[in-house]
Design an enzyme around this catalytic site. Structure first.
Site, PDB file in Angstrom:
ATOM      1  N   LYS A 131      52.398  44.649  40.779  1.00 40.96           N
ATOM      2  CA  LYS A 131      51.142  45.416  40.663  1.00 40.96           C
ATOM      3  C   LYS A 131      50.136  44.818  41.634  1.00 40.96           C
ATOM      4  O   LYS A 131      50.116  43.597  41.825  1.00 40.96           O
ATOM      5  CB  LYS A 131      50.613  45.325  39.224  1.00 40.96           C
ATOM      6  CG  LYS A 131      49.227  45.913  39.042  1.00 40.96           C
ATOM      7  CD  LYS A 131      48.779  45.889  37.601  1.00 40.96           C
ATOM      8  CE  LYS A 131      48.033  44.649  37.178  1.00 40.96           C
ATOM      9  NZ  LYS A 131      46.860  44.279  37.991  1.00 40.96           N
ATOM     10  N   GLU A 143      45.863  45.414  43.136  1.00 38.33           N
ATOM     11  CA  GLU A 143      44.578  46.077  42.877  1.00 38.33           C
ATOM     12  C   GLU A 143      44.071  46.794  44.119  1.00 38.33           C
ATOM     13  O   GLU A 143      44.132  46.241  45.225  1.00 38.33           O
ATOM     14  CB  GLU A 143      43.526  45.025  42.459  1.00 38.33           C
ATOM     15  CG  GLU A 143      43.865  44.342  41.146  1.00 38.33           C
ATOM     16  CD  GLU A 143      42.795  43.340  40.723  1.00 38.33           C
ATOM     17  OE1 GLU A 143      41.716  43.281  41.352  1.00 38.33           O
ATOM     18  OE2 GLU A 143      43.042  42.619  39.741  1.00 38.33           O
ATOM     19  N   ASP A 189      52.114  40.339  38.935  1.00 41.93           N
ATOM     20  CA  ASP A 189      50.780  40.741  39.404  1.00 41.93           C
ATOM     21  C   ASP A 189      50.435  39.948  40.670  1.00 41.93           C
ATOM     22  O   ASP A 189      50.441  38.709  40.659  1.00 41.93           O
ATOM     23  CB  ASP A 189      49.782  40.410  38.275  1.00 41.93           C
ATOM     24  CG  ASP A 189      48.483  41.170  38.404  1.00 41.93           C
ATOM     25  OD1 ASP A 189      48.426  42.115  39.205  1.00 41.93           O
ATOM     26  OD2 ASP A 189      47.541  40.819  37.676  1.00 41.93           O
ATOM     27  N   GLU A 228      41.801  50.664  34.787  1.00 37.89           N
ATOM     28  CA  GLU A 228      41.101  49.682  33.951  1.00 37.89           C
ATOM     29  C   GLU A 228      39.636  50.073  33.772  1.00 37.89           C
ATOM     30  O   GLU A 228      38.919  50.344  34.755  1.00 37.89           O
ATOM     31  CB  GLU A 228      41.196  48.276  34.591  1.00 37.89           C
ATOM     32  CG  GLU A 228      40.467  47.222  33.757  1.00 37.89           C
ATOM     33  CD  GLU A 228      40.773  45.791  34.146  1.00 37.89           C
ATOM     34  OE1 GLU A 228      41.671  45.557  34.987  1.00 37.89           O
ATOM     35  OE2 GLU A 228      40.103  44.902  33.594  1.00 37.89           O
ATOM     36  N   ASP A 262      47.505  38.154  36.619  1.00 37.90           N
ATOM     37  CA  ASP A 262      46.758  37.017  37.172  1.00 37.90           C
ATOM     38  C   ASP A 262      45.628  36.615  36.210  1.00 37.90           C
ATOM     39  O   ASP A 262      44.946  35.616  36.428  1.00 37.90           O
ATOM     40  CB  ASP A 262      46.246  37.302  38.597  1.00 37.90           C
ATOM     41  CG  ASP A 262      45.255  38.464  38.658  1.00 37.90           C
ATOM     42  OD1 ASP A 262      45.059  39.132  37.633  1.00 37.90           O
ATOM     43  OD2 ASP A 262      44.689  38.689  39.745  1.00 37.90           O
ATOM     44  N   SER A 263      45.476  37.381  35.122  1.00 35.25           N
ATOM     45  CA  SER A 263      44.579  36.947  34.041  1.00 35.25           C
ATOM     46  C   SER A 263      45.032  35.616  33.469  1.00 35.25           C
ATOM     47  O   SER A 263      44.297  34.990  32.704  1.00 35.25           O
ATOM     48  CB  SER A 263      44.512  38.019  32.941  1.00 35.25           C
ATOM     49  OG  SER A 263      45.807  38.424  32.557  1.00 35.25           O
TER      50      SER A 263
HETATM   51  O1  KIV Z   1      45.854  40.215  35.222  1.00 34.38           O
HETATM   52  C1  KIV Z   1      45.854  41.077  34.341  1.00 34.38           C
HETATM   53  O2  KIV Z   1      46.144  40.828  33.174  1.00 34.38           O
HETATM   54  C2  KIV Z   1      45.457  42.420  34.736  1.00 34.38           C
HETATM   55  C3  KIV Z   1      44.918  43.297  33.662  1.00 34.38           C
HETATM   56  C4  KIV Z   1      43.520  42.915  33.345  1.00 34.38           C
HETATM   57  C5  KIV Z   1      44.987  44.707  34.048  1.00 34.38           C
HETATM   58  O3  KIV Z   1      45.495  42.751  35.881  1.00 34.38           O
END
Ligand code: KIV
Length: 287
Positions: A117, A119, A87, A186, A48-49
């Site tokens: 993934k 969080e 994500d 992280e 989600d980055s």
């Molecule tokens: O969104 C992402 O790229 C991430 C990383 C910062 C771990 O979750």
């Protein structure tokens, strides 16, 4: 070129047993995922980055499921032989177990991802269990969790005191006991990263978690020098794409303004004998 053999979850577990480090990178689009697959990375995260690296948001919070799916589809098309993790964006799983399962399932059904993934530690265990019950491979993510960075007091490293390290160890254990098959840490000290990787039988990867984890993740926009807003301490830049692209565009601008572009080699010419006829035609328009 020989086709790369795609790693599956059991291969990743075997790599941990054999002490082989996993190479993990984010990617959000077709071209960069093609490069990642060609470079032989083991895993891709459609993170989600992308909110910050692609859309220019100030955080990952505004990112939607639909955006993640579009990017994950492009990545999968480009990297059919790489383990792809989708994500879960903010509010795609926090709201209810049903939302968590439905949205995790979208990554598999619509974008053919291999895992998802999400969080959080102990407090998201019910969501993790619900997704696992649907038969989906889950990667946990603890330490600095950007979606809840407000509660953490900003984008700050975690586990730097014994109390904070113990909370991370407990979260890691709780996620493992719930059944996650992968874990990402992280921004934690190497001692904490190493201790958690040693404590758990599943692969434990790090982004800013030092050298003692079972593999490394970095954000592609950092690695290639594309993301400009800031560079976290844990990043190593391997290229300066921003400089290369800006210089190329400056040169293009100079060439257009000076008349050096386009050159003869960039022009289409009329077919043989057509130019003379065309000149006749032009006379009609010049009258
Ligand atoms: O969104 C992402 O790229 C991430 C990383 C910062 C771990 O979750």
């Amino acid at each position: 070129m020989a086709t790369k053999k795609k790693k599956m979850i059991l291969d990743l577990h075997k790599m941990k047993k054999e002490g082989q480090k996993v190479v993990w990178i984010t990617s959000y689009d077709y071209p960069s995922a093609q490069f990642a697959e060609a470079a032989g990375v083991d895993m891709i995260l459609v993170g989600d980055s992308l909110g910050m690296c692609v859309y220019g948001y100030e955080s990952t919070v505004p990112v939607t499921m639909d955006q993640c799916i579009v990017h994950a589809e492009a990545v999968r098309r480009a990297a059919p032989n790489t383990f792809v993790v989708g994500d879960m964006p903010f509010m795609s799983y926090q709201t209810s177990n049903d939302d968590a399962v439905r949205n995790a399932g979208r990554f598999l059904k619509e974008a053919d991802c291999d895992a998802i993934k999400l969080e959080g530690g102990k407090r998201i265990i019910p969501k993790v269990k619900a997704i696992l019950d649907a038969g989906i491979v889950v990667c946990g993510h603890i330490g600095l969790t950007p979606q809840s960075s407000g509660q953490l007091g900003g984008h700050k490293a975690q586990g730097r005191t014994v109390e904070s390290a113990e909370m991370l160890m407990e979260d890691a254990m709780a996620l493992h006991e719930a059944g996650v098959q992968l874990l990402l840490l992280e921004a934690v000290p190497p001692e904490v990263g190493g201790a958690i990787a040693k404590m758990l039988p599943i692969p434990v990867y790090g982004i800013g978690a030092g050298m003692n984890t079972d593999g490394q993740l970095l954000i592609i926009s950092d690695v290639i020098g594309q993301f400009q807003a800031f560079t976290p301490k844990f990043v190593k830049k391997y290229a300066n794409v921003a400089e290369v692209v800006t210089n190329a565009l400056k040169q293009y601008g100079e060439d257009v303004r000076s008349g050096d572009f386009p050159g003869e080699e960039h022009c289409y010419r009329m077919k043989k004998g057509e130019f003379e006829k065309f000149e006749e035609l032009l006379k009609k328009y010049r009258k």
